[in-house]
Design a protein around this motif. Structure first.
Motif, PDB file in Angstrom:
ATOM      1  N   UNK A 175     -17.294  -5.467  -3.464  1.00 23.11           N
ATOM      2  CA  UNK A 175     -16.625  -5.554  -2.296  1.00 23.11           C
ATOM      3  C   UNK A 175     -15.399  -5.791  -1.859  1.00 23.11           C
ATOM      4  N   UNK A 176     -15.165  -6.528  -2.880  1.00 22.99           N
ATOM      5  CA  UNK A 176     -13.607  -6.827  -2.144  1.00 22.99           C
ATOM      6  C   UNK A 176     -12.584  -6.118  -2.809  1.00 22.99           C
ATOM      7  N   UNK A 177     -13.102  -5.619  -3.741  1.00 25.01           N
ATOM      8  CA  UNK A 177     -11.866  -4.555  -4.415  1.00 25.01           C
ATOM      9  C   UNK A 177     -11.902  -3.619  -3.679  1.00 25.01           C
ATOM     10  N   UNK A 178     -13.105  -2.341  -2.945  1.00 24.93           N
ATOM     11  CA  UNK A 178     -13.506  -1.759  -2.478  1.00 24.93           C
ATOM     12  C   UNK A 178     -12.512  -1.848  -0.713  1.00 24.93           C
ATOM     13  N   UNK A 208       1.190  -0.923  -0.183  1.00 24.00           N
ATOM     14  CA  UNK A 208      -0.136  -0.251  -0.259  1.00 24.00           C
ATOM     15  C   UNK A 208       1.005   1.163   0.247  1.00 24.00           C
ATOM     16  N   UNK A 209       1.540   1.827   0.319  1.00 25.14           N
ATOM     17  CA  UNK A 209       3.031   2.227   0.801  1.00 25.14           C
ATOM     18  C   UNK A 209       3.467   2.729  -0.644  1.00 25.14           C
ATOM     19  N   UNK A 210       3.198   1.262  -1.401  1.00 23.18           N
ATOM     20  CA  UNK A 210       3.990   1.930  -2.716  1.00 23.18           C
ATOM     21  C   UNK A 210       2.840   2.205  -3.385  1.00 23.18           C
ATOM     22  N   UNK A 211       2.141   2.250  -3.339  1.00 26.85           N
ATOM     23  CA  UNK A 211       0.848   3.113  -4.203  1.00 26.85           C
ATOM     24  C   UNK A 211       0.173   1.892  -4.755  1.00 26.85           C
ATOM     25  N   UNK A 212       0.221   0.344  -4.582  1.00 22.39           N
ATOM     26  CA  UNK A 212      -0.942  -0.382  -4.620  1.00 22.39           C
ATOM     27  C   UNK A 212      -1.387  -1.038  -3.827  1.00 22.39           C
ATOM     28  N   UNK A 213      -2.602  -1.994  -5.227  1.00 28.45           N
ATOM     29  CA  UNK A 213      -3.895  -2.216  -3.691  1.00 28.45           C
ATOM     30  C   UNK A 213      -2.790  -4.358  -3.957  1.00 28.45           C
ATOM     31  N   UNK A 214      -2.936  -4.501  -2.818  1.00 26.75           N
ATOM     32  CA  UNK A 214      -3.031  -5.758  -2.142  1.00 26.75           C
ATOM     33  C   UNK A 214      -4.467  -6.782  -2.256  1.00 26.75           C
ATOM     34  N   UNK A 215      -4.420  -7.345  -3.197  1.00 25.48           N
ATOM     35  CA  UNK A 215      -5.295  -8.048  -2.706  1.00 25.48           C
ATOM     36  C   UNK A 215      -5.631  -9.765  -2.654  1.00 25.48           C
ATOM     37  N   UNK A 216      -5.570  -9.361  -1.622  1.00 28.34           N
ATOM     38  CA  UNK A 216      -5.080 -11.739  -0.718  1.00 28.34           C
ATOM     39  C   UNK A 216      -6.815 -12.381  -1.870  1.00 28.34           C
TER      40      UNK A 216
END
Length: 334
Positions: A210-213, A112-120
């Motif tokens: 919902x998962x994405x948001x 997240x700090x790198x500006x990416x969205x981590x999706x489990x």
């Protein structure tokens, strides 16, 4: 007591387990008795349209033969997604010396700090292979030994169902190949935990609104521009995504653009009129903008709806009452 602005998507974040990668460089063995998800040459619960094989080309490889498989694996997927970084730069963020490994929570936070969205991802082979087929390398957590700390992070970059193999960037092996059963058993021992790191505006297959948001919401505090881009893209994809509207309102409120925040919260209230949270946040934005009368009208609606956070609504109402008293009788101002 001060009113509480509600971050709806953030409240839906799932708790993470505290497994860590110790990065033992041992060949995976049989470490789980969980039912296999690849039987008789076929995936259990195979996604529709999944290709028989796929390979993500151009995934960087960072060799590691110590305890830094977490930073190495994370650097691999972040660099692939366009972030300029190295394992060495990531070590302070994700490596815990006392544990000789990296916590899952820290890998997600650094993404997240790198500006990416981590999706489990869901704990399914099919879900992981689906992301590889879509061009996303997947960070996976494996059990690679019998010791308590024999956990290992690797990056899954390819699979071949007819050939019964997967390919990973792992430890000192650029293209480690395992049978699908070998991989699944080592992966199952950690609950089949895996994630991808995507750019804001990218939508991985099989990931619902919902998962994405829920994955985007934590970016608000550490990478607000990335969060804004992701929310705006989400609204193009899901025009009635009221949680994205709330997120944009939170971002505007944080930069003290209260009129813009009020617009977003009002949009969220129209999109989800049975929920009191948008009206509560609208009331707070209006109050911050100096319009206690409009704020009082908004909070009355939230109180009437009453759910899902009535205590927060009463707290906001108390703040508005103080502002009203101060406006009508300046001697009552604190």
């Amino acid at each position: 007591m001060t009113g509480r602005r509600l971050r709806v998507a953030s409240q839906l974040t799932l708790a993470l387990s505290l497994l860590l990668g110790g990065c033992a460089a041992l060949p995976p063995g049989v470490f789980s008795t969980a039912p296999l998800q690849f039987q008789q040459g076929r995936l259990v619960d195979e996604p529709a349209g999944l290709p028989a094989s796929a390979n993500v080309a151009g995934v960087p490889f960072f060799s590691d033969d110590s305890h830094y498989c977490g930073p190495a694996s994370l650097a691999s997927v972040l660099v692939f997604s366009g972030v300029r970084t190295t394992p060495k730069q990531l070590i302070p963020q994700v490596f815990t010396p006392g544990l000789e490994g990296s916590l899952q929570f820290d890998l997600l936070g650094a993404s997240r700090r790198a500006g990416r969205i981590p999706v489990v991802l869901p704990p399914k082979l099919g879900a992981v292979f689906e992301q590889v087929a879509a061009g996303f390398p997947v960070v996976v957590l494996q059990k690679v030994g019998l010791g308590a700390r024999d956990w290992h992070y690797a990056v899954l970059v390819a699979y071949d169902l007819p050939g019964d193999r997967v390919t990973l960037r792992s430890s000192t092996a650029r293209d480690l190949q395992l049978s699908i059963e070998q991989f699944d058993r080592s992966w199952a021992a950690g609950g089949r935990w895996a994630f991808i790191a995507v750019e804001p505006g990218q939508f991985p297959p099989g990931i619902d609104e919902l998962t994405y948001l829920r994955a985007v919401a934590p970016l608000e505090g550490v990478a607000p521009e990335a969060a804004r881009t992701a929310y705006e893209a989400a609204l193009k994809r899901w025009p009635k995504a009221w949680i994205a509207m709330m997120g944009l309102g939170n971002l505007a409120y944080a930069r003290k653009d209260y009129p813009r925040a009020a617009i977003h919260f009002a949009e969220a209230a129209r999109a989800n009129p049975s929920d009191g949270d948008p009206m509560n946040n609208l009331a707070q934005a209006l109050l911050a903008a100096g319009d206690w009368k409009a704020a009082q009208g908004a909070i009355e609606v939230a109180l009437r709806l009453g759910q899902p956070h009535p205590e927060a609504y009463r707290s906001t109402a108390a703040e508005i009452a103080k502002a009203r008293a101060a406006a009508l009788d300046p001697t009552q101002a604190p």
